[in-house]
Motif scaffolding. Structure first.
Motif, PDB file in Angstrom:
ATOM      1  N   ASP A 126      -5.398  15.104   3.117  1.00 45.21           N
ATOM      2  CA  ASP A 126      -6.115  15.705   1.834  1.00 45.21           C
ATOM      3  C   ASP A 126      -7.332  15.320   2.264  1.00 45.21           C
ATOM      4  OD1 ASP A 126      -3.957  16.716   0.520  1.00 45.21           O
ATOM      5  OD2 ASP A 126      -3.475  14.940  -0.375  1.00 45.21           O
ATOM      6  N   ILE A 127      -8.252  16.137   1.682  1.00 44.62           N
ATOM      7  CA  ILE A 127      -9.865  16.262   2.047  1.00 44.62           C
ATOM      8  C   ILE A 127     -10.551  16.178   0.654  1.00 44.62           C
ATOM      9  CG2 ILE A 127     -11.898  17.228   2.882  1.00 44.62           C
ATOM     10  CD1 ILE A 127      -9.742  18.403   4.848  1.00 44.62           C
ATOM     11  N   MET A 128     -11.626  15.253   0.352  1.00 45.76           N
ATOM     12  CA  MET A 128     -12.392  15.252  -0.624  1.00 45.76           C
ATOM     13  C   MET A 128     -13.817  15.759  -0.021  1.00 45.76           C
ATOM     14  SD  MET A 128     -13.721  12.518  -3.401  1.00 45.76           S
ATOM     15  CE  MET A 128     -12.127  12.146  -4.136  1.00 45.76           C
ATOM     16  N   GLU A 129     -14.272  16.769  -0.563  1.00 39.03           N
ATOM     17  CA  GLU A 129     -15.562  17.217   0.046  1.00 39.03           C
ATOM     18  C   GLU A 129     -16.861  16.692  -0.985  1.00 39.03           C
ATOM     19  OE1 GLU A 129     -18.256  18.244   1.909  1.00 39.03           O
ATOM     20  OE2 GLU A 129     -16.905  19.724   2.816  1.00 39.03           O
ATOM     21  N   LEU A 130     -17.244  15.685  -0.207  1.00 38.68           N
ATOM     22  CA  LEU A 130     -18.316  14.942  -0.983  1.00 38.68           C
ATOM     23  C   LEU A 130     -19.993  15.754  -1.282  1.00 38.68           C
ATOM     24  CD1 LEU A 130     -18.219  11.184  -0.008  1.00 38.68           C
ATOM     25  CD2 LEU A 130     -16.808  12.267  -1.923  1.00 38.68           C
ATOM     26  N   ARG A 131     -20.027  16.614  -0.266  1.00 39.79           N
ATOM     27  CA  ARG A 131     -21.003  17.379  -0.326  1.00 39.79           C
ATOM     28  C   ARG A 131     -20.845  18.323  -1.408  1.00 39.79           C
ATOM     29  NH1 ARG A 131     -20.867  20.148   5.714  1.00 39.79           N
ATOM     30  NH2 ARG A 131     -18.449  20.025   5.016  1.00 39.79           N
ATOM     31  N   ASP A 132     -19.731  18.768  -2.198  1.00 41.79           N
ATOM     32  CA  ASP A 132     -19.763  19.425  -3.417  1.00 41.79           C
ATOM     33  C   ASP A 132     -19.541  18.378  -4.671  1.00 41.79           C
ATOM     34  OD1 ASP A 132     -19.787  21.819  -1.896  1.00 41.79           O
ATOM     35  OD2 ASP A 132     -17.681  21.964  -1.719  1.00 41.79           O
ATOM     36  N   LEU A 133     -19.070  17.154  -4.343  1.00 43.55           N
ATOM     37  CA  LEU A 133     -19.166  16.288  -5.517  1.00 43.55           C
ATOM     38  C   LEU A 133     -20.285  15.564  -5.938  1.00 43.55           C
ATOM     39  CD1 LEU A 133     -16.979  15.135  -7.300  1.00 43.55           C
ATOM     40  CD2 LEU A 133     -16.746  13.214  -5.643  1.00 43.55           C
ATOM     41  N   LEU A 154      -6.289  10.354   1.793  1.00 45.76           N
ATOM     42  CA  LEU A 154      -7.437  11.205   1.392  1.00 45.76           C
ATOM     43  C   LEU A 154      -8.777  10.898   2.480  1.00 45.76           C
ATOM     44  CD1 LEU A 154      -8.499  13.289  -0.691  1.00 45.76           C
ATOM     45  CD2 LEU A 154      -9.257  11.200  -2.322  1.00 45.76           C
ATOM     46  N   VAL A 155      -9.084  11.961   2.871  1.00 49.99           N
ATOM     47  CA  VAL A 155     -10.363  11.592   3.723  1.00 49.99           C
ATOM     48  C   VAL A 155     -11.749  12.088   2.934  1.00 49.99           C
ATOM     49  CG1 VAL A 155     -11.219  12.317   6.113  1.00 49.99           C
ATOM     50  CG2 VAL A 155      -9.097  11.702   5.635  1.00 49.99           C
ATOM     51  N   PHE A 156     -12.792  11.527   3.016  1.00 49.77           N
ATOM     52  CA  PHE A 156     -13.797  11.857   2.658  1.00 49.77           C
ATOM     53  C   PHE A 156     -14.578  12.593   3.546  1.00 49.77           C
ATOM     54  CE2 PHE A 156     -14.652   8.362  -1.145  1.00 49.77           C
ATOM     55  CZ  PHE A 156     -13.525   8.876  -1.563  1.00 49.77           C
ATOM     56  N   THR A 157     -15.442  13.504   3.228  1.00 51.17           N
ATOM     57  CA  THR A 157     -16.652  14.144   4.180  1.00 51.17           C
ATOM     58  C   THR A 157     -17.903  13.308   4.113  1.00 51.17           C
ATOM     59  OG1 THR A 157     -17.302  15.840   2.500  1.00 51.17           O
ATOM     60  CG2 THR A 157     -15.658  16.531   4.162  1.00 51.17           C
ATOM     61  N   ILE A 158     -18.823  13.540   4.731  1.00 53.63           N
ATOM     62  CA  ILE A 158     -20.062  12.773   4.667  1.00 53.63           C
ATOM     63  C   ILE A 158     -21.140  13.731   3.754  1.00 53.63           C
ATOM     64  CG2 ILE A 158     -22.049  11.963   5.829  1.00 53.63           C
ATOM     65  CD1 ILE A 158     -20.089  12.088   8.549  1.00 53.63           C
ATOM     66  N   TYR A 159     -21.547  12.979   2.748  1.00 47.29           N
ATOM     67  CA  TYR A 159     -22.441  13.710   1.720  1.00 47.29           C
ATOM     68  C   TYR A 159     -23.724  14.091   2.377  1.00 47.29           C
ATOM     69  CZ  TYR A 159     -23.505   9.039   0.080  1.00 47.29           C
ATOM     70  OH  TYR A 159     -24.094   7.601   0.068  1.00 47.29           O
ATOM     71  N   THR A 194       0.659  -1.312   0.114  1.00 47.96           N
ATOM     72  CA  THR A 194       0.223   0.084  -0.189  1.00 47.96           C
ATOM     73  C   THR A 194       0.848   1.404  -0.002  1.00 47.96           C
ATOM     74  OG1 THR A 194      -1.902  -1.035   1.364  1.00 47.96           O
ATOM     75  CG2 THR A 194      -1.771   1.211   1.277  1.00 47.96           C
ATOM     76  N   THR A 195       0.449   2.203  -0.748  1.00 45.48           N
ATOM     77  CA  THR A 195       1.253   3.413  -0.842  1.00 45.48           C
ATOM     78  C   THR A 195       0.289   4.524  -0.649  1.00 45.48           C
ATOM     79  OG1 THR A 195       0.796   3.645  -3.416  1.00 45.48           O
ATOM     80  CG2 THR A 195       2.984   2.635  -2.714  1.00 45.48           C
ATOM     81  N   HIS A 196      -1.115   4.544  -0.899  1.00 48.24           N
ATOM     82  CA  HIS A 196      -1.907   5.678  -0.573  1.00 48.24           C
ATOM     83  C   HIS A 196      -3.298   5.010   0.132  1.00 48.24           C
ATOM     84  CE1 HIS A 196       0.550   7.127  -3.874  1.00 48.24           C
ATOM     85  NE2 HIS A 196       0.112   8.315  -3.584  1.00 48.24           N
ATOM     86  N   LEU A 197      -3.715   5.834   0.923  1.00 40.85           N
ATOM     87  CA  LEU A 197      -4.975   5.569   1.532  1.00 40.85           C
ATOM     88  C   LEU A 197      -6.116   6.388   1.452  1.00 40.85           C
ATOM     89  CD1 LEU A 197      -3.486   4.761   5.206  1.00 40.85           C
ATOM     90  CD2 LEU A 197      -3.857   3.143   3.495  1.00 40.85           C
ATOM     91  N   VAL A 198      -7.303   5.816   1.128  1.00 42.98           N
ATOM     92  CA  VAL A 198      -8.608   6.621   1.056  1.00 42.98           C
ATOM     93  C   VAL A 198      -9.577   6.145   2.121  1.00 42.98           C
ATOM     94  CG1 VAL A 198     -10.416   7.189  -0.486  1.00 42.98           C
ATOM     95  CG2 VAL A 198      -8.233   6.907  -1.734  1.00 42.98           C
ATOM     96  N   LEU A 199      -9.989   7.234   2.971  1.00 45.02           N
ATOM     97  CA  LEU A 199     -10.938   6.771   3.970  1.00 45.02           C
ATOM     98  C   LEU A 199     -12.270   7.367   3.771  1.00 45.02           C
ATOM     99  CD1 LEU A 199     -11.413   5.588   6.832  1.00 45.02           C
ATOM    100  CD2 LEU A 199     -10.716   7.755   7.677  1.00 45.02           C
ATOM    101  N   SER A 200     -13.303   6.788   3.837  1.00 42.90           N
ATOM    102  CA  SER A 200     -14.687   7.038   3.875  1.00 42.90           C
ATOM    103  C   SER A 200     -15.440   6.879   5.195  1.00 42.90           C
ATOM    104  CB  SER A 200     -15.694   6.917   2.552  1.00 42.90           C
ATOM    105  OG  SER A 200     -16.681   7.111   2.811  1.00 42.90           O
TER     106      SER A 200
END
Length: 201
Positions: free
Chosen positions: A160-167, A124-129, A65-71
């Protein structure tokens, strides 16, 4: 020798959404198709998991593993629905209840992200849509308390953050099987955003 990227998807049904895309493709399928040659992806997330379950997921991370994505966080919020439906004597009393809910979530979420920090990988961390069809304004406001914890904790760790409320803002982004789950269209959006993040990281 250059290490090839390998993404591990952690968390809940936002990433483990296969059962909610009838005759379609899940997030991980779209992601694997969109990644460049030599880039790997492992689905470690489990539909229904909460913050307390991700520790077990971390034990299953592939060695490369080199990258993590968390929801994470939506199922924690769902668990509080019975409490949110209880009557309150005043607005201040209701706010006091909400503060206690947020404080408990913060305790669990901060501990989880501290554990993820120790993995020492780009994360990369997701917000809650909150554009789920039929979601009431009151519940959307309640979700903002959880998202406040997600954002502040992720920023403190410089994740890093991915804003699911906007996606994920369209009704078509939500599954016909269960409206609180991401559809195939949403999966494409998530996969594209994750791929771009890995390329830019």
């Amino acid at each position: 020798m250059v290490t090839q990227p390998h993404i591990a998807l952690l968390g809940d049904s936002i990433l483990d959404n296969a059962r909610y895309v009838v005759a379609g493709q899940a997030v991980v399928d779209h992601l694997r198709q969109g990644l460049g040659a030599g880039i790997g992806c492992s689905l470690v997330a489990v539909d229904g998991d909460t913050t307390r379950n991700v520790y077990a997921q971390l034990q299953r991370l592939p060695a490369n593993t080199t990258h993590l994505v968390l929801s994470m966080g939506g199922n924690d919020a769902l668990a509080w629905l019975p409490t949110l439906n209880q009557p309150a004597g005043s607005v201040m009393e209701a706010l006091d209840h909400l503060q206690r809910i947020q404080a408990e979530f913060r305790e669990h979420y901060e501990a989880l992200l501290e554990q993820i920090r120790l993995v020492n990988k780009p994360t990369l961390v997701f917000t809650i849509y909150d554009a789920v069809p039929g979601l009431t304004p009151a519940l959307r406001a309640a979700l903002s308390l959880f998202n406040d914890v997600v954002l502040r904790t992720a920023m403190r760790h410089t994740f890093d953050i991915m804003e699911l409320r906007d996606l994920l803002t369209q009704p078509e982004d939500y599954s016909s099987v269960s409206p609180i789950e991401p559809s195939e269209q949403a999966g494409k959006k998530l996969a594209s955003a994750i791929s771009k993040w890995v390329a830019d990281a």
